[in-house]
Design a protein around this motif. Sequence first.
Motif, PDB file in Angstrom:
ATOM      1  N   ILE A 131       0.839  -1.210   0.000  1.00  0.00           N
ATOM      2  CA  ILE A 131       0.000   0.000   0.000  1.00  0.00           C
ATOM      3  C   ILE A 131       0.871   1.256   0.000  1.00  0.00           C
ATOM      4  O   ILE A 131       0.610   2.218  -0.734  1.00  0.00           O
ATOM      5  CB  ILE A 131      -0.941  -0.016   1.225  1.00  0.00           C
ATOM      6  N   ILE A 132       1.921   1.234   0.829  1.00  0.00           N
ATOM      7  CA  ILE A 132       2.848   2.373   0.871  1.00  0.00           C
ATOM      8  C   ILE A 132       3.501   2.575  -0.486  1.00  0.00           C
ATOM      9  O   ILE A 132       3.652   3.705  -0.965  1.00  0.00           O
ATOM     10  CB  ILE A 132       3.907   2.148   1.974  1.00  0.00           C
ATOM     11  N   GLY A 133       3.890   1.470  -1.144  1.00  0.00           N
ATOM     12  CA  GLY A 133       4.511   1.559  -2.459  1.00  0.00           C
ATOM     13  C   GLY A 133       3.610   2.200  -3.491  1.00  0.00           C
ATOM     14  O   GLY A 133       4.054   3.017  -4.313  1.00  0.00           O
ATOM     15  N   GLU A 134       2.332   1.844  -3.446  1.00  0.00           N
ATOM     16  CA  GLU A 134       1.376   2.463  -4.382  1.00  0.00           C
ATOM     17  C   GLU A 134       1.263   3.963  -4.129  1.00  0.00           C
ATOM     18  O   GLU A 134       1.229   4.761  -5.082  1.00  0.00           O
ATOM     19  CB  GLU A 134       0.009   1.790  -4.247  1.00  0.00           C
ATOM     20  N   HIS A 135       1.177   4.370  -2.863  1.00  0.00           N
ATOM     21  CA  HIS A 135       1.089   5.804  -2.540  1.00  0.00           C
ATOM     22  C   HIS A 135       2.358   6.537  -2.980  1.00  0.00           C
ATOM     23  O   HIS A 135       2.290   7.666  -3.481  1.00  0.00           O
ATOM     24  CB  HIS A 135       0.851   5.998  -1.043  1.00  0.00           C
ATOM     25  N   MET A 136       3.506   5.888  -2.810  1.00  0.00           N
ATOM     26  CA  MET A 136       4.757   6.507  -3.254  1.00  0.00           C
ATOM     27  C   MET A 136       4.766   6.665  -4.777  1.00  0.00           C
ATOM     28  O   MET A 136       5.235   7.679  -5.294  1.00  0.00           O
ATOM     29  CB  MET A 136       5.953   5.659  -2.805  1.00  0.00           C
ATOM     30  N   GLY A 137       4.249   5.646  -5.473  1.00  0.00           N
ATOM     31  CA  GLY A 137       4.172   5.728  -6.929  1.00  0.00           C
ATOM     32  C   GLY A 137       3.296   6.871  -7.405  1.00  0.00           C
ATOM     33  O   GLY A 137       3.532   7.436  -8.482  1.00  0.00           O
ATOM     34  N   ARG A 138       2.306   7.245  -6.585  1.00  0.00           N
ATOM     35  CA  ARG A 138       1.423   8.370  -6.929  1.00  0.00           C
ATOM     36  C   ARG A 138       1.956   9.692  -6.376  1.00  0.00           C
ATOM     37  O   ARG A 138       1.321  10.735  -6.548  1.00  0.00           O
ATOM     38  CB  ARG A 138       0.028   8.123  -6.358  1.00  0.00           C
ATOM     39  N   GLY A 139       3.067   9.645  -5.662  1.00  0.00           N
ATOM     40  CA  GLY A 139       3.626  10.863  -5.076  1.00  0.00           C
ATOM     41  C   GLY A 139       2.949  11.299  -3.786  1.00  0.00           C
ATOM     42  O   GLY A 139       3.105  12.441  -3.352  1.00  0.00           O
ATOM     43  N   GLU A 140       2.211  10.392  -3.131  1.00  0.00           N
ATOM     44  CA  GLU A 140       1.457  10.734  -1.917  1.00  0.00           C
ATOM     45  C   GLU A 140       2.266  10.344  -0.671  1.00  0.00           C
ATOM     46  O   GLU A 140       1.925   9.412   0.064  1.00  0.00           O
ATOM     47  CB  GLU A 140       0.103  10.019  -1.929  1.00  0.00           C
ATOM     48  N   MET A 141       3.339  11.055  -0.404  1.00  0.00           N
ATOM     49  CA  MET A 141       4.268  10.685   0.654  1.00  0.00           C
ATOM     50  C   MET A 141       3.684  10.872   2.057  1.00  0.00           C
ATOM     51  O   MET A 141       3.999  10.104   2.972  1.00  0.00           O
ATOM     52  CB  MET A 141       5.565  11.491   0.528  1.00  0.00           C
ATOM     53  N   LYS A 142       2.851  11.866   2.255  1.00  0.00           N
ATOM     54  CA  LYS A 142       2.265  12.077   3.579  1.00  0.00           C
ATOM     55  C   LYS A 142       1.432  10.863   3.988  1.00  0.00           C
ATOM     56  O   LYS A 142       1.531  10.380   5.116  1.00  0.00           O
ATOM     57  CB  LYS A 142       1.401  13.337   3.599  1.00  0.00           C
ATOM     58  N   LYS A 143       0.630  10.364   3.063  1.00  0.00           N
ATOM     59  CA  LYS A 143      -0.182   9.185   3.355  1.00  0.00           C
ATOM     60  C   LYS A 143       0.694   7.966   3.596  1.00  0.00           C
ATOM     61  O   LYS A 143       0.431   7.154   4.503  1.00  0.00           O
ATOM     62  CB  LYS A 143      -1.139   8.913   2.185  1.00  0.00           C
ATOM     63  N   ALA A 144       1.750   7.815   2.806  1.00  0.00           N
ATOM     64  CA  ALA A 144       2.680   6.696   2.985  1.00  0.00           C
ATOM     65  C   ALA A 144       3.312   6.739   4.374  1.00  0.00           C
ATOM     66  O   ALA A 144       3.414   5.716   5.064  1.00  0.00           O
ATOM     67  CB  ALA A 144       3.760   6.736   1.903  1.00  0.00           C
TER      68      ALA A 144
END
Length: 440
Positions: free
Chosen positions: A74-87
């Motif tokens: 899940i963290i990897g997907e958020h990182m792929g979208r540039g959503e670092m705060k959520k990660a």
Amino acid sequence: MNVFTKKMSFAQFIKYLLPSVLTMVFLSFYTTIDGFFVSRYAGANALAGINIVIPLTCVVFGVSVMLATGSGAIIGEHMGRGEMKKANEIFSMVSIVLLGFSIAFTVVGIVFLEPIATWLGASEILMKHVLPYAFVTFLGTLPMAFKLFFEYMVRTDGNPKVCFVMSFLGIVLNVLFDYIAVGILRLGTFGAALGTIASISVSAIIGGGYFLKYSTIRFERPVFDKAVFWKCCTNGSSEMLTEFSTGITTFLFNIIIIRSFGEDGVAAVTIIMYIYYFFIAFYMGIAVASAPVISYNLGAGNKKKIKETVRYSFITIAITAIMILTTLYVGGEFIVSLFAGSGYVHDLTVEALAVFSPEFIFIGVNVFLSSYFTAVGDGLTSAIISTLRSLIFVVIYIFILPKIIGINGVWMTMPFAEVTTIFIAIYFYFKKGRRIMHEK
């Protein structure tokens, strides 16, 4: 260019895999090193005592791997979208949960130490070896859990070389500490456990320092999201079930073998399981290195990179299977002699290993496909594959095969479970897994 997105040749892919493969191999060494020193300096009964405790470590590893792989995808997907705060929020939330589990498991284990040892099958002869090893193992729950968790998260952060440093340093220290505690001070299983937990603690501290100062993923104020946490657990459940199933399988093997061969039989099972942990680590390394690449590119919508990674992984698994099988059939007796130089335990283990070895032809595909479905967020399919290969079919065959073909049926249980599962795993891959790479 991001290592997760750049196009690689097969040689570059192998170079990328190598730190993760070595990390998993080093991880497999922790218990193996204990077994090596204990068998040399404390005898077969002490070696068997360590095996009795293995299900406990499987619980710790199972929860840690579940949270690491489930949240990592899940963290990897958020990182792929540039959503670092959520990660970062997910990473912090999962870290807090793992801390709570570690404390609770330690307290329960120490309070109920002897009943747990008895339930795991420790005989009166083995109890004096089991209790000290189990006691230190429970005390080491926190560093064990976070060492494994941080290693998975470092890969998700795109820095597998840090994993290599953590594991390599840990394994070197484990050899040194075990040699001092078991070989020189002759502290038996107590010394072996102390050496292992001390070395694991050093690795965990390195991992914690990395995430405090150097990582892209960072600790921050956690936001507990029940839906996300549940998805982390379900998505990583297959990896947890694999670890739990290993503990259950070891428990069943111990119970059945001790009735036929006594403590010497448990020692033989212990050596077989050490060999199993060592060689499956190569497949696990391929799987854990590929998973963050697949998750990241799923989030980024880069299907070509996913196809490349899967293709190279299958090729690597095939080559690895040939190398492992050749090694075991040519050098199996030498490997066994490292733990049991001669005598009944040695001969029993050599015979068992010859029957057990075909396991490694099939296991790589099953391990990788289970990891693949976790990486793409299909935790249910991953859990089905994992549970079938490591628990359901094992339990079925372990009660059926010995009755049909005798004691060799015990050693054939896991190969039969893997070969049965591989047909189901490949079916899922062609029905669901390949479709992910072709969707627009």
